[in-house]
Structures are given as structure tokens and as C-alpha cells.
Design an enzyme around this catalytic site. Structure first.
Site, PDB file in Angstrom:
ATOM      1  N   ASP A  72       0.819  -1.206   0.000  1.00 45.93           N
ATOM      2  CA  ASP A  72       0.000   0.000   0.000  1.00 45.93           C
ATOM      3  C   ASP A  72       0.858   1.263   0.000  1.00 45.93           C
ATOM      4  OD1 ASP A  72      -2.275  -1.513  -0.032  1.00 45.93           O
ATOM      5  OD2 ASP A  72      -2.761  -1.258   2.081  1.00 45.93           O
ATOM      6  N   ASN A 146      -4.062   8.704   2.191  1.00 36.55           N
ATOM      7  CA  ASN A 146      -4.516   8.098   3.437  1.00 36.55           C
ATOM      8  C   ASN A 146      -4.814   9.136   4.517  1.00 36.55           C
ATOM      9  OD1 ASN A 146      -4.715   5.390   2.893  1.00 36.55           O
ATOM     10  ND2 ASN A 146      -2.874   4.792   4.003  1.00 36.55           N
ATOM     11  N   ASP A 176      -1.414  13.639  22.015  1.00 36.66           N
ATOM     12  CA  ASP A 176      -0.217  13.280  21.256  1.00 36.66           C
ATOM     13  C   ASP A 176      -0.317  13.737  19.807  1.00 36.66           C
ATOM     14  OD1 ASP A 176       0.807  12.134  23.496  1.00 36.66           O
ATOM     15  OD2 ASP A 176       1.009  10.121  22.679  1.00 36.66           O
ATOM     16  N   THR A 187      -8.844   2.587   7.121  1.00 37.08           N
ATOM     17  CA  THR A 187      -8.427   1.239   7.517  1.00 37.08           C
ATOM     18  C   THR A 187      -6.932   1.186   7.823  1.00 37.08           C
ATOM     19  OG1 THR A 187      -8.211   0.699   5.154  1.00 37.08           O
ATOM     20  CG2 THR A 187     -10.255   0.044   6.251  1.00 37.08           C
ATOM     21  N   ALA A 188      -6.293   2.338   7.920  1.00 34.46           N
ATOM     22  CA  ALA A 188      -4.853   2.391   8.165  1.00 34.46           C
ATOM     23  C   ALA A 188      -4.584   2.946   9.575  1.00 34.46           C
ATOM     24  CB  ALA A 188      -4.176   3.227   7.078  1.00 34.46           C
ATOM     25  N   ALA A 190      -5.566   5.580  11.146  1.00 36.99           N
ATOM     26  CA  ALA A 190      -6.746   6.054  11.872  1.00 36.99           C
ATOM     27  C   ALA A 190      -7.468   4.905  12.567  1.00 36.99           C
ATOM     28  CB  ALA A 190      -7.699   6.776  10.915  1.00 36.99           C
ATOM     29  N   LEU A 191      -7.490   3.738  11.951  1.00 35.76           N
ATOM     30  CA  LEU A 191      -8.149   2.585  12.552  1.00 35.76           C
ATOM     31  C   LEU A 191      -7.425   2.153  13.824  1.00 35.76           C
ATOM     32  CD1 LEU A 191     -10.304   0.373  12.397  1.00 35.76           C
ATOM     33  CD2 LEU A 191      -8.737  -0.942  10.956  1.00 35.76           C
ATOM     34  N   SER A 192      -6.095   2.144  13.787  1.00 39.23           N
ATOM     35  CA  SER A 192      -5.339   1.753  14.978  1.00 39.23           C
ATOM     36  C   SER A 192      -5.508   2.764  16.101  1.00 39.23           C
ATOM     37  CB  SER A 192      -3.852   1.599  14.639  1.00 39.23           C
ATOM     38  OG  SER A 192      -3.262   2.847  14.319  1.00 39.23           O
ATOM     39  N   GLN A 247       4.962   9.568   4.670  1.00 39.68           N
ATOM     40  CA  GLN A 247       6.058   9.593   3.702  1.00 39.68           C
ATOM     41  C   GLN A 247       6.604  10.996   3.449  1.00 39.68           C
ATOM     42  OE1 GLN A 247       4.274   7.593   0.315  1.00 39.68           O
ATOM     43  NE2 GLN A 247       4.578   5.562   1.191  1.00 39.68           N
TER      44      GLN A 247
END
Length: 294
Positions: A72, A146, A176, A187-188, A190-192, A247
Site C-alpha cells: 500500500d 490516506n 499526542d 483502515t490504516a 486512523a483505525l489503529s 512519507q
């Protein structure tokens, strides 16, 4: 459906698995007598390939489809470079989860044959653009498919900042940082962080606080056309960072303003006909409870 004749190939550097898949892909495209341009960034992975090599900007101008071989992260970088050219992009997964690169390497020839013959699904995905301003002067900017994230960088101290949406004050927060995500990015990271999963076709942005001082600061979903402004408080002793897709990194300072809005251009994302977002969630996020009911 559009049929593709000029193909750009880009991907991830430095992994043997990706090199093997690239070799198969180029053989497959060559057998079909298609015009192929290779990204200069992966030229060294395929010595003696004999193909024309170009930058992604030229690829966007000359090709009518770009294939990304990698994870991804590889597709995120390609999307930011190619979104200005309205060229469709499809991914072959050589990473881990592969929410964006959804062609399985073992089915490369079968699925790409269908795509090249015009049998595919197409989605429109929006990107965000972020600008960091200091005393009214632009000091850095970036795009994200993302997410855009305000975070403390190498510091372990919390950040104090204010949030404005479409010019209206929302809150002052100590945390933080803040994850600002598109539906694609939900699903990246933000999900965690505890954010909701959003269907990729939604026109919305989610804001996910990172370890907020007040537990009542919860994720907030807003209209995709909203303009967001973060103001880093002058009370901060640290110099936080703004990262785009993990990145691109821009150094911030107390008093800086971060402006985030939707980019006017959209990414044309191509999928095989059997693509299903909910099936991807079941398989990649392990929603299939039957696996755990034994």
C-alpha cells in the site's frame, strides 16, 4: 469500458519478491504486444529489460494505465504523483495487508487479462492537501491519499492545539496529536487510533485524536469538502511535525497554522471485477468469526 494499450509500471524497490513479480508482469505485458514504460526508480531491479524508462510525471502524461507492484505504501506514493494526470492506477500486492493493492500475485495474469480487456471496476478516491504556514508564509506542503497527521515527532510530550472547521472554532486539545484521514485511510493509521472504518466511496473526513488528555475527545466525522485548520499553541515547548501518508514530513513550530482541504483532482482506482470492500475487511482484518469459534 476503456481498453488499455500503453502501460506504465512502477513499484517497490529492494525486495526480491517484488522483482520476481515485476519480471512476470513485464513478460505478460510483452506477450500481449503492449507499449510499456518503466519507472526509473525500479530500473536497477531489472537489468537488461530493454524498455523505455521515464519519471512518473512522464508516465502520467503518456500512459493510459499505471500498474504498481508493491504494498500500500508504494501505491500511496504513486497516487500522489499521478493524481494530476487522470491516469487510472491498479496495484499488485507485494506488501502485507494490501487494502489498495488488491491483485494477488498468483492471479496476476488472469486478473490483469480481464482488466486489459476492459473488464474491471473503477472507483474515484479523493486526496487531501496540507499546508503549513508560519506568520502567513507557506513553509511546507504535501498531499495524502490516506492521512495527514500532526504528531510530536521524536518528543514524548503532548501537543496543545486548536481546531477550526470551515472557520468555526471546534476545540482546544492537548494530546499526542491528531490523525486526519480520508475514507481510503480509515483502515490504516486512523483505525489503529480508534477511528471508524468508512466505505471508500464516502465523501467524508475523519479526525481521530491520539491519546487525548480529555477522554471525551472522540473521533469526529465531517463533510469531505470541509476546510480544517489546526493552530499549534504558542504554549508548546516542542516542535511537532506534520506527516502526509507517513512519507512526507514537514517540521512545525509553536504558532504555526496547518490548513487541510480536499484536492480538486481525484485518483482513478481500478479493481478486478471480483473486488469487494467488505470481503477485503473480512480477510485482512480477520472479521470471519468462524476461525475463532472452534
Amino acid at each position: 469500458m476503456e481498453q488499455f494499450k500503453c502501460i506504465g509500471v512502477t513499484g517497490r524497490q529492494g525486495r526480491a519478491e517484488a522483482s520476481d513479480t515485476l519480471t512476470r508482469l513485464l513478460q505478460f505485458l510483452g506477450d500481449r504486444k503492449l507499449s510499456v514504460f518503466l519507472d526509473e526508480r525500479i530500473d536497477n531491479l531489472l537489468p537488461g529489460h530493454g524498455l523505455p524508462v521515464c519519471q512518473r510525471t512522464e508516465m502520467g502524461e503518456r500512459c493510459d494505465l499505471v500498474i504498481v507492484v508493491g504494498g500500500d505504501g508504494s501505491l500511496l506514493g504513486a497516487a500522489r504523483d499521478l493524481v494530476h494526470y487522470n491516469v487510472p492506477v491498479i496495484g499488485v500486492n507485494r506488501g502485507r495487508l494490501g487494502f489498495l493493492t488488491d491483485i494477488c500475485p498468483s492471479e496476476l495474469e488472469t486478473q490483469l487479462s480481464e482488466v486489459l480487456e476492459g473488464q474491471y471496476l473503477e472507483e474515484s478516491r479523493f486526496l487531501m492537501e496540507a499546508q503549513v504556514k508560519r506568520d502567513g508564509t507557506l513553509i511546507g506542503e504535501g498531499s495524502a491519499l490516506n492521512d495527514v497527521v500532526l504528531h510530536p515527532g521524536k518528543s514524548t510530550r503532548i501537543i496543545e492545539f486548536e481546531l477550526y472547521i470551515d472557520g468555526q472554532f471546534v476545540y482546544k486539545q492537548r494530546s499526542d496529536g491528531l490523525i486526519i484521514s480520508t475514507p481510503t485511510g480509515s483502515t490504516a493509521y486512523a483505525l489503529s487510533g480508534g477511528g471508524p472504518i468508512m466505505h471508500p466511496t464516502l465523501d467524508a473526513i475523519v479526525l481521530v485524536p491520539m491519546f487525548p488528555h480529555m477522554l471525551t475527545n472522540r473521533p469526529l466525522v465531517v463533510d469531505g469538502n470541509s476546510e480544517l485548520k489546526l493552530v499549534i499553541s504558542t504554549n508548546n515547548d516542542i516542535y511537532p511535525q506534520v506527516s502526509c501518508d507517513g512519507q512526507i514530513h514537514i517540521g512545525g513550530a509553536p504558532g504555526d497554522q496547518i490548513i487541510i482541504r480536499k484536492k480538486p483532482e481525484k485518483l482513478r482506482a481500478i479493481h478486478p471485477l471480483n473486488h469487494n470492500f467488505y470481503e477485503a475487511c473480512r480477510s485482512k482484518l480477520r472479521w470471519n468469526y468462524q476461525e475463532y469459534s472452534r
